[in-house]
Design a protein around this motif. Structure first.
Motif, mmCIF file in Angstrom:
data_model
loop_
_atom_site.group_PDB
_atom_site.id
_atom_site.type_symbol
_atom_site.label_atom_id
_atom_site.label_comp_id
_atom_site.label_asym_id
_atom_site.label_seq_id
_atom_site.Cartn_x
_atom_site.Cartn_y
_atom_site.Cartn_z
ATOM 1 N N LEU A 1 4.339 -16.034 -15.486
ATOM 2 C CA LEU A 1 5.217 -14.888 -15.255
ATOM 3 C C LEU A 1 4.557 -13.859 -14.351
ATOM 4 C CD1 LEU A 1 7.847 -13.428 -15.952
ATOM 5 C CD2 LEU A 1 6.723 -12.473 -17.939
ATOM 6 N N GLY B 1 5.041 -15.653 -10.831
ATOM 7 C CA GLY B 1 6.369 -15.099 -10.655
ATOM 8 C C GLY B 1 7.480 -16.049 -11.039
ATOM 9 N N ILE C 1 9.702 -17.656 -14.524
ATOM 10 C CA ILE C 1 9.951 -17.443 -15.944
ATOM 11 C C ILE C 1 10.216 -18.769 -16.616
ATOM 12 C CG2 ILE C 1 11.413 -16.345 -17.655
ATOM 13 C CD1 ILE C 1 12.000 -14.196 -15.805
ATOM 14 N N PHE D 1 11.302 -20.663 -20.104
ATOM 15 C CA PHE D 1 11.880 -20.463 -21.426
ATOM 16 C C PHE D 1 11.509 -21.603 -22.358
ATOM 17 C CE2 PHE D 1 14.238 -17.134 -19.484
ATOM 18 C CZ PHE D 1 14.442 -16.254 -20.519
ATOM 19 N N THR E 1 15.606 -19.897 -10.327
ATOM 20 C CA THR E 1 16.274 -19.733 -11.608
ATOM 21 C C THR E 1 16.399 -21.053 -12.369
ATOM 22 O OG1 THR E 1 18.181 -19.619 -10.193
ATOM 23 C CG2 THR E 1 17.598 -17.638 -11.364
ATOM 24 N N PHE E 2 16.359 -22.182 -11.632
ATOM 25 C CA PHE E 2 16.469 -23.474 -12.305
ATOM 26 C C PHE E 2 15.268 -23.745 -13.201
ATOM 27 C CE2 PHE E 2 19.656 -24.676 -9.093
ATOM 28 C CZ PHE E 2 20.602 -25.171 -9.948
ATOM 29 N N ALA F 1 13.759 -21.657 -15.178
ATOM 30 C CA ALA F 1 14.046 -21.076 -16.498
ATOM 31 C C ALA F 1 14.962 -21.996 -17.287
ATOM 32 C CB ALA F 1 14.679 -19.701 -16.330
ATOM 33 N N LEU F 2 15.975 -22.500 -16.594
ATOM 34 C CA LEU F 2 17.001 -23.315 -17.238
ATOM 35 C C LEU F 2 16.444 -24.657 -17.708
ATOM 36 C CD1 LEU F 2 20.289 -23.547 -15.235
ATOM 37 C CD2 LEU F 2 19.568 -25.320 -16.766
ATOM 38 N N ILE F 3 15.699 -25.314 -16.827
ATOM 39 C CA ILE F 3 15.234 -26.667 -17.148
ATOM 40 C C ILE F 3 14.147 -26.615 -18.216
ATOM 41 C CG2 ILE F 3 14.005 -28.662 -16.194
ATOM 42 C CD1 ILE F 3 15.724 -28.324 -13.713
ATOM 43 N N LEU G 1 13.955 -24.446 -20.570
ATOM 44 C CA LEU G 1 14.679 -24.203 -21.826
ATOM 45 C C LEU G 1 15.265 -25.502 -22.360
ATOM 46 C CD1 LEU G 1 15.934 -22.280 -23.914
ATOM 47 C CD2 LEU G 1 17.821 -21.923 -22.357
ATOM 48 N N ILE H 1 10.304 -16.545 -26.770
ATOM 49 C CA ILE H 1 10.765 -15.171 -26.580
ATOM 50 C C ILE H 1 9.735 -14.187 -27.119
ATOM 51 C CG2 ILE H 1 12.526 -13.535 -27.346
ATOM 52 C CD1 ILE H 1 14.547 -15.750 -26.848
ATOM 53 N N LEU I 1 7.178 -13.933 -24.531
ATOM 54 C CA LEU I 1 7.723 -13.156 -23.411
ATOM 55 C C LEU I 1 7.634 -11.663 -23.713
ATOM 56 C CD1 LEU I 1 9.371 -13.314 -20.737
ATOM 57 C CD2 LEU I 1 11.413 -13.333 -22.115
ATOM 58 N N VAL J 1 5.370 -9.046 -21.512
ATOM 59 C CA VAL J 1 6.026 -7.967 -20.772
ATOM 60 C C VAL J 1 5.646 -6.606 -21.342
ATOM 61 C CG1 VAL J 1 8.254 -6.938 -20.242
ATOM 62 C CG2 VAL J 1 7.909 -9.376 -19.945
ATOM 63 N N PHE K 1 26.631 -15.883 -11.520
ATOM 64 C CA PHE K 1 25.468 -16.367 -10.791
ATOM 65 C C PHE K 1 25.775 -16.515 -9.313
ATOM 66 C CE2 PHE K 1 22.454 -19.186 -8.980
ATOM 67 C CZ PHE K 1 21.281 -18.801 -9.561
ATOM 68 N N LEU L 1 21.133 -14.899 -13.297
ATOM 69 C CA LEU L 1 21.216 -15.912 -14.347
ATOM 70 C C LEU L 1 21.318 -15.152 -15.661
ATOM 71 C CD1 LEU L 1 21.231 -18.897 -14.867
ATOM 72 C CD2 LEU L 1 18.776 -18.874 -15.051
ATOM 73 N N PHE M 1 21.222 -14.505 -19.121
ATOM 74 C CA PHE M 1 20.803 -15.075 -20.395
ATOM 75 C C PHE M 1 21.500 -14.437 -21.583
ATOM 76 C CE2 PHE M 1 17.694 -18.379 -20.493
ATOM 77 C CZ PHE M 1 17.318 -18.478 -19.185
ATOM 78 N N LEU N 1 13.776 -11.951 -11.004
ATOM 79 C CA LEU N 1 12.881 -12.066 -12.146
ATOM 80 C C LEU N 1 13.238 -11.033 -13.206
ATOM 81 C CD1 LEU N 1 10.480 -14.040 -12.228
ATOM 82 C CD2 LEU N 1 9.010 -12.074 -11.925
ATOM 83 N N ILE O 1 16.557 -11.681 -14.999
ATOM 84 C CA ILE O 1 16.452 -12.642 -16.097
ATOM 85 C C ILE O 1 15.824 -11.965 -17.310
ATOM 86 C CG2 ILE O 1 15.375 -14.789 -16.858
ATOM 87 C CD1 ILE O 1 15.661 -15.900 -14.146
ATOM 88 N N LEU P 1 22.921 -22.911 -23.743
ATOM 89 C CA LEU P 1 22.177 -23.979 -23.074
ATOM 90 C C LEU P 1 23.153 -24.990 -22.456
ATOM 91 C CD1 LEU P 1 19.561 -25.234 -22.362
ATOM 92 C CD2 LEU P 1 19.464 -26.290 -24.594
ATOM 93 N N PHE Q 1 24.712 -23.464 -19.422
ATOM 94 C CA PHE Q 1 23.795 -23.500 -18.273
ATOM 95 C C PHE Q 1 23.813 -24.879 -17.627
ATOM 96 C CE2 PHE Q 1 20.836 -19.943 -19.848
ATOM 97 C CZ PHE Q 1 21.491 -19.026 -19.052
ATOM 98 N N MET R 1 21.236 -33.459 -20.431
ATOM 99 C CA MET R 1 20.081 -33.149 -19.582
ATOM 100 C C MET R 1 19.908 -34.203 -18.502
ATOM 101 S SD MET R 1 17.914 -30.730 -19.754
ATOM 102 C CE MET R 1 16.419 -31.542 -19.203
ATOM 103 N N MET S 1 22.338 -33.727 -15.837
ATOM 104 C CA MET S 1 21.939 -32.598 -15.006
ATOM 105 C C MET S 1 20.802 -32.988 -14.073
ATOM 106 S SD MET S 1 20.680 -28.808 -16.103
ATOM 107 C CE MET S 1 19.052 -29.214 -16.682
#
Lengths: 354, 295
Positions: free
Chosen positions: A76, A80, A82, A84, A139-140, A142-144, A146, A276, A279, A283, B29, B35, B37, B100, B103, B232, B235, B276, B279
């Motif tokens: 992070l 740079g 993120i 999840f 952004t992907f 973070a998604l992947i 997660l 979380i 995170l 932060v 988006f 994004l 959350f 960043l 999010i 999820l 997304f 998944m 995707m």
């Protein structure tokens, strides 16, 4: 003639090639060095003043979660991106230690196998998750992460014959009390010192990593990715390195956590709640500073413990996350550098104004 | 054959509910690269608020229940408008342009909203029934078609068609479509994209809240984990369908709904893994998603 003089850089006074931290002769003059030494000594002395197991237990967990938060900060704060799903590496570490202690009769073999398995698994998972997601828009990632972490969580819940499902399992009885002939992991004080050695070692390793050419490049990517790419760096390679280093260190933290907590269940070591939490730690403590991650881990651990203790006063304290959520939002909006980062900025501003 | 017809029917119904959640996420988006959350948490808040009204008025027993159900739906929509406005103005707007931090901020909002749900309505599962009128089933070709599922499919199709018409025909739809393609250009032409974004955000949140309310009677219960679980899936749908594409979201939502229905029948723990996999394949072949704008 005069303009020529102005353009000449003053070579004798600045040595930009070597970071100040690595000029040996100035190391001892750095205030940071003395703070580091003093805090380490203080932490070494803690067991002399208290024999309370709960204090040692909490500090041990702060050390371990501090390492976990530092590894998250590599992603992070220094790259740079993120994640999840950082908890999955932690969970891989904790589960591999728990399982191998359960299945191996020989404690040394169990610990070494778990160590090797966790490192290899974390390496493979972080490498392939990174390879798939880091090529795409930021952004992907973070998604992947997660999604992959959720698959690990579901696997741990469903593979009951191995993991005992969502109840998890306790392996206190399998904790070695005579590892390599001298380490008694059932003794809280030993685990405490192990945790202290762990956090100091990991802090120094990660610090070295951050100031290495790779770490510098990562910070440049954080600041301006297109520019670094146009300078000829392969951005994906550097991000992958960061992802793998962070993943493996998080796995090691998970192993230490297994020694400390002696119990694993899917939600406590693999759940998105843990990601979380980390995170929040990173932060609130300060993004982009390793010390901030440790401070954040301490703040969250101690205050959540304290607020949970207040739940008899009013049930709202059971929902302490709400308070941290609000603090978190305010910090992201108004103090993006976090506690340590903001203090450091103020300190630098004062010193430069003097 | 009957089995497959049933599974396809269930899959489309599930897909339509997922579509309600994913459509807003996709537009949000696509327009501002946010994004969000917090979307799953807002979805859950809508579900709880609407269900609260629904149960408070009298619940699912009796002939008036369809009326209570309608009022619950309305309450969910109103909550969606209010929450969307508050969240966009107080948090997302403040960190505009910084992916960043966007999010991070939406994650913070997610935490707060999810905890608020537990503070207001507790951590327990709440049972929700279908209104009497929609509770029956009709048999056709040896397949039982549940009325509530038919209602959801009809509702989803109306929303989808309405959104597509709005995007194609109205001025604001024109701006949204142009903004998804090239935000800077739209801004340069003197259109306040941020104001349009506020509208899109509120719209997306409202759809999510309505979807959340409809989800309760569909599953028979609501619980404090539904927000995270469904976010999820949403997304994944957005990634498969393409960011910013409403049509893509619909196609992907039905695809994911079908895979959920089939996996729920054959191997429930593998549902997420299959989604998944879909995707991953889509992202590897076409990183912008099935119907996403090529950039």
């Amino acid at each position: 003639m005069k303009s020529n003089l102005n353009e000449m850089p003053n070579k004798t006074e600045t040595t930009p090639d070597v970071p100040r931290q690595f000029q040996r002769n100035t190391l001892m003059k750095q205030p940071n060095y003395w703070i580091f030494a003093a805090v380490t000594l203080l932490m070494m002395a803690v067991p002399l003043f208290t024999s309370s197991n709960s204090v040692l237990f909490m500090l041990t967990n702060i050390f371990i979660l501090g390492v976990f938060a530092m590894s998250y900060d590599l992603l992070l704060g220094y790259t740079g991106i993120i994640s999840f799903g950082h908890a999955m590496f932690f969970g891989i570490g904790a589960y591999s230690m728990g399982l191998s202690l359960r299945f191996f009769d020989n404690a040394e073999a169990g610990v070494l196998v778990a160590l090797a398995a966790a490192i290899v698994l974390c390496f493979i998972v972080s490498f392939f998750v990174g390879l798939l997601s880091l090529r795409l828009r930021d952004t992907f990632y973070a998604l992947i992460t997660l999604a992959v972490a959720t698959i690990f969580l579901i696997a741990a819940e469903q593979w009951r014959s191995l993991t005992r499902g969502s109840d998890g399992f306790n392996f206190t009885a399998d904790i070695p009390n005579n590892l390599f002939g001298f380490i008694n992991l059932l003794d809280r004080q030993t685990v405490y010192y192990l945790g202290l050695v762990f956090i100091v070692a990991m802090f120094l390793i990660m610090r070295r990593f951050i100031y290495s050419p790779v770490g510098r490049t990562l910070q440049a990517i954080r600041e301006n990715e297109n520019r670094v790419a146009s300078l000829g760096f392969n951005v994906l390679h550097y991000k992958l390195i960061s992802n793998v280093v962070a993943g493996v260190i998080a796995g090691l933290a998970g192993i230490m956590y297994a020694f400390s907590i002696r119990f694993v269940n899917p939600h406590s070591v693999l759940g998105v709640e843990l990601t979380i939490d980390v995170l929040l730690m990173t932060v609130i403590g300060g993004v982009g500073t390793l010390v901030g991650a440790i401070v954040g881990a301490g703040i969250i651990e101690i205050s959540s413990h304290w607020l949970m203790g207040l739940r008899d006063v009013h049930p709202i304290f059971e929902r302490w996350v709400i308070l941290f959520g609000i603090i978190f939002i305010l910090i992201v909006m108004f103090f993006p550098a976090g506690i340590v980062g903001t203090i450091r900025q103020k300190w630098k501003a004062r010193r430069s104004s003097l | 054959m009957e089995l497959h017809l049933t599974l396809i029917f269930n899959g489309i119904a599930t897909g339509m509910l997922i579509f309600l959640l994913a459509a807003g996420l996709s537009l949000i988006f696509g327009l501002m690269s946010v994004l969000n959350f917090a979307h799953g948490a807002l979805f859950m808040f809508g579900a709880y608020a609407g269900t609260y009204v629904y149960i408070l008025l009298g619940g699912w027993a009796g002939g008036w229940s369809i009326f209570y159900f309608g009022l619950g739906l309305l309450a969910a929509a109103v909550i969606g408008i209010i929450l969307g406005f508050i969240v966009e103005r107080t948090t997302i707007r403040q960190v505009y342009g910084d992916h960043l931090r966007q999010i991070l901020v939406t994650t913070g909002v997610m935490l707060v909203v999810m905890e608020l749900v537990r503070v207001f309505w507790g951590s327990n599962v709440i049972q929700v029934g279908r209104p009497q009128v929609l509770d029956g089933r009709t048999e056709m070709m040896n397949v039982l078609f549940g009325h509530y599922r038919l209602f959801i499919i009809a509702f989803g199709v109306i929303v989808l068609v309405g959104m597509l018409i709005m995007l194609k025909k109205s001025k604001i739809g024109l701006v949204v479509r142009a903004g998804v393609e090239n935000k800077e250009m739209v801004q340069a032409l003197g259109i306040n994209v941020r104001r349009v974004f506020t509208f899109v955000f509120i719209f997306g949140t409202t759809l999510a809240c309505i979807g959340g309310f409809l989800w309760g009677p569909y599953q028979g219960q609501i619980n404090p984990n539904m927000g995270m679980d469904l976010m999820l899936i949403a997304f994944i749908v957005v990634a498969i369908g393409g960011m910013g594409s409403v049509g893509g979201s619909a196609v992907a939502a039905i695809l994911v709904g079908l895979s959920e229905a089939y996996m729920a029948y054959f191997f429930p723990p593998g549902a997420l893994a299959v989604n998944m996999l879909i995707m991953a394949v889509v992202l590897l072949v076409k990183p912008t998603g099935l119907l996403g704008a090529t950039r």
